[in-house]
Design a protein around this motif. Sequence first.
Motif, PDB file in Angstrom:
ATOM      1  N   MET A   1     -15.335  18.040  -5.116  1.00 12.45           N
ATOM      2  CA  MET A   1     -14.069  17.323  -4.963  1.00 12.45           C
ATOM      3  C   MET A   1     -13.577  16.840  -6.329  1.00 12.45           C
ATOM      4  O   MET A   1     -14.323  16.203  -7.062  1.00 12.45           O
ATOM      5  N   LYS A   2     -12.346  17.180  -6.675  1.00 11.62           N
ATOM      6  CA  LYS A   2     -11.816  16.818  -7.986  1.00 11.62           C
ATOM      7  C   LYS A   2     -11.306  15.381  -8.022  1.00 11.62           C
ATOM      8  O   LYS A   2     -11.488  14.661  -9.015  1.00 11.62           O
ATOM      9  N   LEU A   3     -10.639  14.956  -6.944  1.00 12.42           N
ATOM     10  CA  LEU A   3      -9.925  13.678  -6.998  1.00 12.42           C
ATOM     11  C   LEU A   3     -10.064  12.910  -5.699  1.00 12.42           C
ATOM     12  O   LEU A   3      -9.862  13.459  -4.610  1.00 12.42           O
ATOM     13  N   SER A   4     -10.374  11.634  -5.827  1.00 10.15           N
ATOM     14  CA  SER A   4     -10.369  10.707  -4.688  1.00 10.15           C
ATOM     15  C   SER A   4      -9.275   9.678  -4.924  1.00 10.15           C
ATOM     16  O   SER A   4      -9.288   8.968  -5.938  1.00 10.15           O
ATOM     17  N   ILE A   5      -8.330   9.600  -3.987  1.00 11.05           N
ATOM     18  CA  ILE A   5      -7.244   8.632  -4.081  1.00 11.05           C
ATOM     19  C   ILE A   5      -7.607   7.422  -3.234  1.00 11.05           C
ATOM     20  O   ILE A   5      -7.862   7.543  -2.029  1.00 11.05           O
ATOM     21  N   ILE A   6      -7.643   6.254  -3.860  1.00  8.00           N
ATOM     22  CA  ILE A   6      -8.052   5.013  -3.192  1.00  8.00           C
ATOM     23  C   ILE A   6      -6.827   4.118  -3.018  1.00  8.00           C
ATOM     24  O   ILE A   6      -6.153   3.773  -3.999  1.00  8.00           O
ATOM     25  N   ILE A   7      -6.545   3.733  -1.779  1.00  9.46           N
ATOM     26  CA  ILE A   7      -5.388   2.888  -1.484  1.00  9.46           C
ATOM     27  C   ILE A   7      -5.846   1.678  -0.682  1.00  9.46           C
ATOM     28  O   ILE A   7      -6.466   1.825   0.375  1.00  9.46           O
ATOM     29  N   VAL A   8      -5.535   0.483  -1.174  1.00  6.80           N
ATOM     30  CA  VAL A   8      -5.813  -0.755  -0.449  1.00  6.80           C
ATOM     31  C   VAL A   8      -4.535  -1.196   0.256  1.00  6.80           C
ATOM     32  O   VAL A   8      -3.503  -1.411  -0.391  1.00  6.80           O
ATOM     33  N   ASN A   9      -4.610  -1.325   1.562  1.00  7.70           N
ATOM     34  CA  ASN A   9      -3.434  -1.693   2.357  1.00  7.70           C
ATOM     35  C   ASN A   9      -3.533  -3.130   2.855  1.00  7.70           C
ATOM     36  O   ASN A   9      -4.601  -3.593   3.244  1.00  7.70           O
ATOM     37  N   TYR A  10      -2.381  -3.812   2.837  1.00  4.59           N
ATOM     38  CA  TYR A  10      -2.300  -5.140   3.443  1.00  4.59           C
ATOM     39  C   TYR A  10      -0.872  -5.359   3.951  1.00  4.59           C
ATOM     40  O   TYR A  10       0.040  -5.630   3.169  1.00  4.59           O
ATOM     41  N   ASN A  11      -0.680  -5.185   5.251  1.00  5.63           N
ATOM     42  CA  ASN A  11       0.591  -5.493   5.931  1.00  5.63           C
ATOM     43  C   ASN A  11       1.801  -4.705   5.416  1.00  5.63           C
ATOM     44  O   ASN A  11       2.911  -5.234   5.396  1.00  5.63           O
ATOM     45  N   VAL A  12       1.597  -3.474   4.987  1.00  2.20           N
ATOM     46  CA  VAL A  12       2.738  -2.666   4.533  1.00  2.20           C
ATOM     47  C   VAL A  12       2.666  -1.267   5.152  1.00  2.20           C
ATOM     48  O   VAL A  12       2.692  -0.259   4.446  1.00  2.20           O
ATOM     49  N   THR A  13       2.608  -1.220   6.474  1.00  3.45           N
ATOM     50  CA  THR A  13       2.386   0.053   7.172  1.00  3.45           C
ATOM     51  C   THR A  13       3.426   1.108   6.811  1.00  3.45           C
ATOM     52  O   THR A  13       3.088   2.261   6.521  1.00  3.45           O
ATOM     53  N   GLN A  14       4.713   0.745   6.841  1.00  5.94           N
ATOM     54  CA  GLN A  14       5.741   1.741   6.583  1.00  5.94           C
ATOM     55  C   GLN A  14       5.690   2.241   5.144  1.00  5.94           C
ATOM     56  O   GLN A  14       5.877   3.434   4.876  1.00  5.94           O
ATOM     57  N   LEU A  15       5.440   1.344   4.201  1.00  6.31           N
ATOM     58  CA  LEU A  15       5.318   1.757   2.808  1.00  6.31           C
ATOM     59  C   LEU A  15       4.097   2.654   2.616  1.00  6.31           C
ATOM     60  O   LEU A  15       4.145   3.641   1.864  1.00  6.31           O
ATOM     61  N   LEU A  16       3.001   2.299   3.276  1.00  6.56           N
ATOM     62  CA  LEU A  16       1.793   3.123   3.213  1.00  6.56           C
ATOM     63  C   LEU A  16       2.084   4.515   3.764  1.00  6.56           C
ATOM     64  O   LEU A  16       1.644   5.523   3.189  1.00  6.56           O
ATOM     65  N   ARG A  17       2.805   4.588   4.865  1.00  7.80           N
ATOM     66  CA  ARG A  17       3.163   5.885   5.444  1.00  7.80           C
ATOM     67  C   ARG A  17       3.961   6.724   4.441  1.00  7.80           C
ATOM     68  O   ARG A  17       3.682   7.916   4.252  1.00  7.80           O
ATOM     69  N   ASN A  18       4.945   6.104   3.798  1.00  9.90           N
ATOM     70  CA  ASN A  18       5.747   6.820   2.797  1.00  9.90           C
ATOM     71  C   ASN A  18       4.885   7.297   1.634  1.00  9.90           C
ATOM     72  O   ASN A  18       5.073   8.397   1.110  1.00  9.90           O
ATOM     73  N   CYS A  19       3.946   6.463   1.239  1.00 12.03           N
ATOM     74  CA  CYS A  19       3.031   6.813   0.150  1.00 12.03           C
ATOM     75  C   CYS A  19       2.197   8.031   0.541  1.00 12.03           C
ATOM     76  O   CYS A  19       2.070   8.992  -0.239  1.00 12.03           O
ATOM     77  N   LEU A  20       1.628   8.016   1.731  1.00 15.77           N
ATOM     78  CA  LEU A  20       0.794   9.125   2.194  1.00 15.77           C
ATOM     79  C   LEU A  20       1.612  10.416   2.334  1.00 15.77           C
ATOM     80  O   LEU A  20       1.125  11.506   2.011  1.00 15.77           O
ATOM     81  N   LEU A  21       2.844  10.291   2.803  1.00 18.21           N
ATOM     82  CA  LEU A  21       3.707  11.474   2.911  1.00 18.21           C
ATOM     83  C   LEU A  21       4.010  12.065   1.543  1.00 18.21           C
ATOM     84  O   LEU A  21       4.054  13.293   1.376  1.00 18.21           O
ATOM     85  N   SER A  22       4.205  11.199   0.539  1.00 21.13           N
ATOM     86  CA  SER A  22       4.482  11.693  -0.817  1.00 21.13           C
ATOM     87  C   SER A  22       3.261  12.403  -1.395  1.00 21.13           C
ATOM     88  O   SER A  22       3.387  13.399  -2.114  1.00 21.13           O
ATOM     89  N   ILE A  23       2.072  11.916  -1.068  1.00 19.07           N
ATOM     90  CA  ILE A  23       0.847  12.583  -1.513  1.00 19.07           C
ATOM     91  C   ILE A  23       0.746  13.967  -0.875  1.00 19.07           C
ATOM     92  O   ILE A  23       0.443  14.960  -1.546  1.00 19.07           O
ATOM     93  N   GLN A  24       0.984  14.026   0.434  1.00 18.87           N
ATOM     94  CA  GLN A  24       0.963  15.320   1.129  1.00 18.87           C
ATOM     95  C   GLN A  24       1.945  16.306   0.514  1.00 18.87           C
ATOM     96  O   GLN A  24       1.641  17.491   0.352  1.00 18.87           O
ATOM     97  N   LYS A  25       3.109  15.814   0.166  1.00 21.15           N
ATOM     98  CA  LYS A  25       4.170  16.678  -0.340  1.00 21.15           C
ATOM     99  C   LYS A  25       3.849  17.251  -1.715  1.00 21.15           C
ATOM    100  O   LYS A  25       4.076  18.446  -1.963  1.00 21.15           O
ATOM    101  N   TYR A  26       3.328  16.422  -2.589  1.00 22.01           N
ATOM    102  CA  TYR A  26       3.207  16.820  -3.989  1.00 22.01           C
ATOM    103  C   TYR A  26       1.808  17.200  -4.449  1.00 22.01           C
ATOM    104  O   TYR A  26       1.632  17.576  -5.609  1.00 22.01           O
ATOM    105  N   MET A  27       0.802  17.095  -3.573  1.00 22.80           N
ATOM    106  CA  MET A  27      -0.562  17.367  -4.021  1.00 22.80           C
ATOM    107  C   MET A  27      -1.271  18.391  -3.156  1.00 22.80           C
ATOM    108  O   MET A  27      -2.497  18.433  -3.098  1.00 22.80           O
ATOM    109  N   GLU A  28      -0.502  19.236  -2.491  1.00 21.87           N
ATOM    110  CA  GLU A  28      -1.081  20.171  -1.532  1.00 21.87           C
ATOM    111  C   GLU A  28      -1.997  21.207  -2.169  1.00 21.87           C
ATOM    112  O   GLU A  28      -2.898  21.748  -1.505  1.00 21.87           O
TER     113      GLU A  28
END
Length: 277
Positions: free
Chosen positions: A1-28
């Motif tokens: 595995m080349k890269l592990s992306i670590i995200i700490v979430n606290y009460n920002v579900t919609q922003l987290l969703r947008n973040c995860l979608l951007s990762i899917q889009k640009y790091m496939e």
Amino acid sequence: MKLSIIIVNYNVTQLLRNCLLSIQKYMEDLNYEVIVIDNASTDSSWGDLIPEFPKVHFISSENNEGFAKANNKAVQSATGEYLLILNPDTEMEGFYMKDILDFAESQSDFGCLGVRMHDANGEFLPESKRSVPDMYNSFEKLFTNFRKNNSKSYYRNDIGEFENAEVDVITGAFLLIKKDVYLKVGGFDEAYFMYGEDIDLCYTLLMNGYRNFYYGKASIFHYKGESTIKNEVYLERFYGAMQIFINKYYKESKPLQYSFLKAGLKLRHKIEKIKLK
């Protein structure tokens, strides 16, 4: 595995969703994993993202133990050669991660790397590239709005927004580091609950002979502080973090700077508390 992306979430579900979608889009095309650790959010809606993102490893913490401790806990599950500490209120903006990793590989004594950040209005965020706090640049930051163009002050205005350059401090909103280096220097200092841990880690890397970089050719969108309520608790944590830093590095070795910074932080803290009333 080349890269592990670590995200700490606290009460920002919609922003987290947008973040995860951007990762899917640009790091496939990259060999990567995503680990999300929820820091005991009072909003349980983050759980709705689990079936939507089946490849993401979600971890639930029973207590909110702070940003530093949550990241250190998540890193224990990471299998990547590199770690990317990423805020949930950020979004990737291009297919640049392979170029960033190639850049990191090309640098001797690579410590960590951050990218160009901008806010919702498109304004560049100067904390993308910083100096280690000292007596002079801290006074500038705490008490003046004076920002001398092309100066090497707290914010590295001597480095162009779109340049790649060696710097002292980058932000924990996007921080790339090799996992073995992260573990070797002890990861984030868990004395910090929130704020200051990125400055501390960058300074620790410098003291151990590593080099830190600002990569201005890539950018992220940073909502900045969406999970933070600006109240007295925030002020205590923010100025408390700065106090931890100067206690740790300046109290014994630089007593003059320590006394000056301690007084400055105390005064600025009082000013900010008055503003809240």
